[in-house]
Design a protein around this motif. Structure first.
Motif, PDB file in Angstrom:
ATOM      1  N   MET A   1       0.849  -1.201   0.000  1.00 26.95           N
ATOM      2  CA  MET A   1       0.000   0.000   0.000  1.00 26.95           C
ATOM      3  C   MET A   1       0.882   1.248   0.000  1.00 26.95           C
ATOM      4  N   ALA A   2       0.511   2.218  -0.825  1.00 27.04           N
ATOM      5  CA  ALA A   2       1.302   3.437  -0.932  1.00 27.04           C
ATOM      6  C   ALA A   2       1.216   4.239   0.360  1.00 27.04           C
ATOM      7  N   PRO A   3       2.288   4.923   0.739  1.00 24.24           N
ATOM      8  CA  PRO A   3       2.259   5.754   1.939  1.00 24.24           C
ATOM      9  C   PRO A   3       1.190   6.832   1.830  1.00 24.24           C
ATOM     10  N   ARG A   4       0.676   7.265   2.961  1.00 29.90           N
ATOM     11  CA  ARG A   4      -0.410   8.228   2.981  1.00 29.90           C
ATOM     12  C   ARG A   4       0.001   9.536   2.305  1.00 29.90           C
ATOM     13  N   LEU A   5       1.272   9.919   2.437  1.00 27.80           N
ATOM     14  CA  LEU A   5       1.714  11.189   1.899  1.00 27.80           C
ATOM     15  C   LEU A   5       2.162  11.106   0.446  1.00 27.80           C
ATOM     16  N   THR A   6       1.981   9.955  -0.166  1.00 31.28           N
ATOM     17  CA  THR A   6       2.375   9.805  -1.565  1.00 31.28           C
ATOM     18  C   THR A   6       1.367  10.501  -2.476  1.00 31.28           C
ATOM     19  N   LEU A   7       1.862  11.302  -3.410  1.00 30.95           N
ATOM     20  CA  LEU A   7       1.030  11.981  -4.396  1.00 30.95           C
ATOM     21  C   LEU A   7       1.172  11.265  -5.726  1.00 30.95           C
ATOM     22  N   ILE A   8       0.164  10.544  -6.124  1.00 29.39           N
ATOM     23  CA  ILE A   8       0.101   9.799  -7.378  1.00 29.39           C
ATOM     24  C   ILE A   8       1.083   8.634  -7.376  1.00 29.39           C
ATOM     25  N   SER A   9       2.376   8.913  -7.193  1.00 24.35           N
ATOM     26  CA  SER A   9       3.390   7.858  -7.124  1.00 24.35           C
ATOM     27  C   SER A   9       4.562   8.366  -6.297  1.00 24.35           C
ATOM     28  N   PRO A  10       5.380   7.459  -5.739  1.00 25.79           N
ATOM     29  CA  PRO A  10       6.526   7.913  -4.943  1.00 25.79           C
ATOM     30  C   PRO A  10       7.485   8.807  -5.725  1.00 25.79           C
ATOM     31  N   ASP A  11       7.753   8.459  -6.994  1.00 21.96           N
ATOM     32  CA  ASP A  11       8.689   9.261  -7.779  1.00 21.96           C
ATOM     33  C   ASP A  11       8.122  10.639  -8.068  1.00 21.96           C
ATOM     34  N   PHE A  12       6.833  10.701  -8.392  1.00 20.48           N
ATOM     35  CA  PHE A  12       6.225  12.014  -8.609  1.00 20.48           C
ATOM     36  C   PHE A  12       6.245  12.826  -7.328  1.00 20.48           C
ATOM     37  N   THR A  13       6.040  12.164  -6.198  1.00 18.75           N
ATOM     38  CA  THR A  13       6.068  12.869  -4.913  1.00 18.75           C
ATOM     39  C   THR A  13       7.426  13.511  -4.669  1.00 18.75           C
ATOM     40  N   ARG A  14       8.498  12.795  -5.003  1.00 23.22           N
ATOM     41  CA  ARG A  14       9.836  13.352  -4.815  1.00 23.22           C
ATOM     42  C   ARG A  14      10.053  14.552  -5.732  1.00 23.22           C
ATOM     43  N   LEU A  15       9.595  14.432  -6.979  1.00 22.23           N
ATOM     44  CA  LEU A  15       9.699  15.577  -7.883  1.00 22.23           C
ATOM     45  C   LEU A  15       8.903  16.761  -7.345  1.00 22.23           C
ATOM     46  N   TRP A  16       7.703  16.470  -6.849  1.00 21.19           N
ATOM     47  CA  TRP A  16       6.860  17.537  -6.306  1.00 21.19           C
ATOM     48  C   TRP A  16       7.531  18.224  -5.120  1.00 21.19           C
ATOM     49  N   PHE A  17       8.138  17.453  -4.235  1.00 21.71           N
ATOM     50  CA  PHE A  17       8.784  18.050  -3.074  1.00 21.71           C
ATOM     51  C   PHE A  17       9.902  18.998  -3.505  1.00 21.71           C
ATOM     52  N   GLY A  18      10.700  18.557  -4.471  1.00 15.68           N
ATOM     53  CA  GLY A  18      11.746  19.436  -4.986  1.00 15.68           C
ATOM     54  C   GLY A  18      11.178  20.700  -5.584  1.00 15.68           C
ATOM     55  N   GLN A  19      10.056  20.554  -6.333  1.00 15.36           N
ATOM     56  CA  GLN A  19       9.426  21.727  -6.932  1.00 15.36           C
ATOM     57  C   GLN A  19       8.885  22.659  -5.865  1.00 15.36           C
ATOM     58  N   ALA A  20       8.271  22.096  -4.810  1.00 18.37           N
ATOM     59  CA  ALA A  20       7.674  22.926  -3.763  1.00 18.37           C
ATOM     60  C   ALA A  20       8.725  23.801  -3.094  1.00 18.37           C
ATOM     61  N   VAL A  21       9.859  23.200  -2.730  1.00 19.59           N
ATOM     62  CA  VAL A  21      10.917  23.960  -2.060  1.00 19.59           C
ATOM     63  C   VAL A  21      11.517  24.989  -3.017  1.00 19.59           C
ATOM     64  N   SER A  22      11.798  24.571  -4.243  1.00 22.01           N
ATOM     65  CA  SER A  22      12.450  25.477  -5.183  1.00 22.01           C
ATOM     66  C   SER A  22      11.512  26.587  -5.649  1.00 22.01           C
ATOM     67  N   SER A  23      10.205  26.323  -5.701  1.00 21.49           N
ATOM     68  CA  SER A  23       9.258  27.367  -6.087  1.00 21.49           C
ATOM     69  C   SER A  23       9.216  28.475  -5.053  1.00 21.49           C
ATOM     70  N   VAL A  24       9.227  28.111  -3.777  1.00 19.68           N
ATOM     71  CA  VAL A  24       9.282  29.121  -2.730  1.00 19.68           C
ATOM     72  C   VAL A  24      10.594  29.893  -2.828  1.00 19.68           C
TER      73      VAL A  24
END
Length: 481
Positions: A1-24
């Motif tokens: 089962m995917a982790p609760r904090l996973t967005l769509i997929s684990p790899d996409f989640t990692r990309l999203w996290f990088g985008q979130a920090v860099s966007s700020v």
């Protein structure tokens, strides 16, 4: 089962996290540059507004000049390495400017400081023209299905809007209490976070290509020159009525939004009677509407489909912009501005699966590289045209229709809304609810059945792939990228 904090997929989640920090980090950096130029480098100078606008001109120039040709190289190169390389370059550029900024302001002439600032912004935006199409393609390998593509684009939009709300308020106190250097170092660190996030993404290895060919999809023929590949990308784009239609919608959307962005400060103070000190609430309203629209977009696309979502969003947003232009009260105006931003963001998000479905893998980078400069150009033209009309031709305009009075600012915004409405009617016919042969390859062949020597059509490319959308509004990572 995917982790609760996973967005769509684990790899996409990692990309999203990088985008979130860099966007700020991007928003902190861009706001800091404006403050630095306005309050330090050009303080009390008559040319201060022009110096600040130079920052925007430098970024826009890079998008228009480098953007179209960058797609050729993105289609050639390894996408993940391209993203990693651009993050190293951008982080290094920002860190270098931060180190130089430790010098006293009077250590260098103002012209030298401004040259350093403009040069850095120009290079950051130029590097971003390689980053954005590469990221578009990487996500295309990580996310499947129209609904999930829309969710991915919606998450990206929501993250960008959140950064727009969080970044500027964070930048001002950071700048005035700690200095410009620490705001720049903050952004440099954000590129490092983005690099680590991208490096952690697992991308399926491509098939090994013959010697001298970096992309196995191009092994069938010899590589031509950059200009020829660029022209081939333009031909691919131009021969697809579907892609051309999407671009028309995006450009018209930018014209409507560009007019609003340029004139909204005057509309809110003159027509809505709002104090200029409250103008920050306008940005917050747009940010809130953008977040709501982005989070709802995936479900809307899943419910009525990407194509129907596109033309319905155009019609609704156009009608709401016309309604906004008739407001005379602050509260009602802010409420309508939030409502207007919701379908506009849904539109941006819904175009992700549509754009991907019409762009085969071989041309994906060049398709994105056509979209972004064209929408950037539309935004620049809209800003210039609306400002010119309001200040010259319509400056003293005062008319009425059926007892309803019209002034220069509200008239221009109303016309922008009508243009979006007309584009929605056009989209209704240009985007049928079912896929047609016109959605196919550059020769107009049915989707998935390219001719000999041409890439497979979009249906084949769309089945296993997805991507975030280069929407009518430029991606937030591009604000300093």
């Amino acid at each position: 089962m995917a982790p609760r904090l996973t967005l769509i997929s684990p790899d996409f989640t990692r990309l999203w996290f990088g985008q979130a920090v860099s966007s700020v980090g991007d928003m902190v950096f861009s706001t800091t540059l404006m403050l630095w130029v306005a309050t330090v480098l050009a303080k009390d100078e008559s040319w201060a507004p022009a110096a600040v606008s130079g920052v925007l001109v430098a970024g826009g120039t890079a998008v228009l000049v480098v953007g179209p040709i960058a797609g050729v190289f993105v289609d050639r190169w390894d996408k993940r390495r391209t993203m990693l390389g651009t993050e190293v370059l951008r982080g290094g550029l920002v860190a270098l400017l931060a180190v130089v900024s430790f010098l006293p302001a009077d250590a260098l002439p103002a012209g030298v400081w401004l040259t350093l600032v403009y040069g850095t912004v120009l290079l950051l935006h130029a590097a971003a023209r390689f980053f954005a199409p590469a990221r578009f393609t990487i996500i295309a390998d990580l996310v499947t299905g129209d609904a999930d593509r829309a969710r991915a684009a919606g998450i990206t939009q929501a993250t960008s809007q959140t950064a727009l709300i969080v970044g500027p308020p964070l930048a001002a106190p950071l700048f005035f209490t700690l200095g410009v250097q620490w705001a720049m170092l903050f952004n440099a660190l954000s590129y490092l976070v983005s690099y680590v996030a991208i490096a952690s993404v697992r991308v399926a290895p491509a098939e090994k290509a013959p010697a001298g060919v970096s992309d196995p999809g191009k092994a069938a023929g010899p590589r031509t020159g950059v200009v020829r590949e660029f022209v081939a990308g333009l031909r691919f784009f131009g021969r697809s009525k579907f892609l051309v239609a999407l671009l028309v919608f995006a450009v018209i959307g930018q014209f409507g939004v560009g007019a609003l962005n340029t004139l909204n400060i005057f509309f809110t103070t003159e027509n809505l009677g709002m104090s200029a000190k409250l103008f920050g609430y306008v940005g917050m309203a747009i940010g809130v509407g953008g977040i709501v629209g982005a989070l709802c977009a995936g479900r809307v696309v899943q419910w009525i489909g990407a194509r129907r979502t596109t033309w319905v969003s155009l019609l609704v947003s156009g009608a709401l912009l016309v309604a906004y232009s008739r407001q005379t009260g602050f509260v009602a105006g802010i409420a309508l501005l939030i409502l207007f931003t919701i379908p506009l963001t849904v539109l941006n998000t819904a175009m992700a699966p549509l754009l991907l479905s019409a762009a085969s893998a071989e041309y994906r980078g060049r398709v994105v590289a056509v979209f972004q400069p064209m929408t950037q150009l539309a935004a620049m033209v809209a800003a210039a045209l609306s400002g010119w009309l309001a200040g010259t031709v319509l400056r003293d305009f005062d008319g009425s229709v059926a007892g309803v009075r019209f002034g220069p600012i509200d008239t221009i915004i109303a016309v922008a809304g009508l243009c979006i409405l007309l584009s929605g009617l056009y989209a209704r016919g240009a985007l049928p609810d079912t896929e047609t042969a016109e959605d196919g390859g550059p020769d107009g062949s049915p989707a998935g059945k390219g001719t000999a020597g041409e890439p497979a059509g979009p249906a084949e490319a769309a089945a296993p792939r997805a991507a975030a959308v280069p929407s009518p509004a430029p991606p937030r990572r591009g604000s300093t990228q």
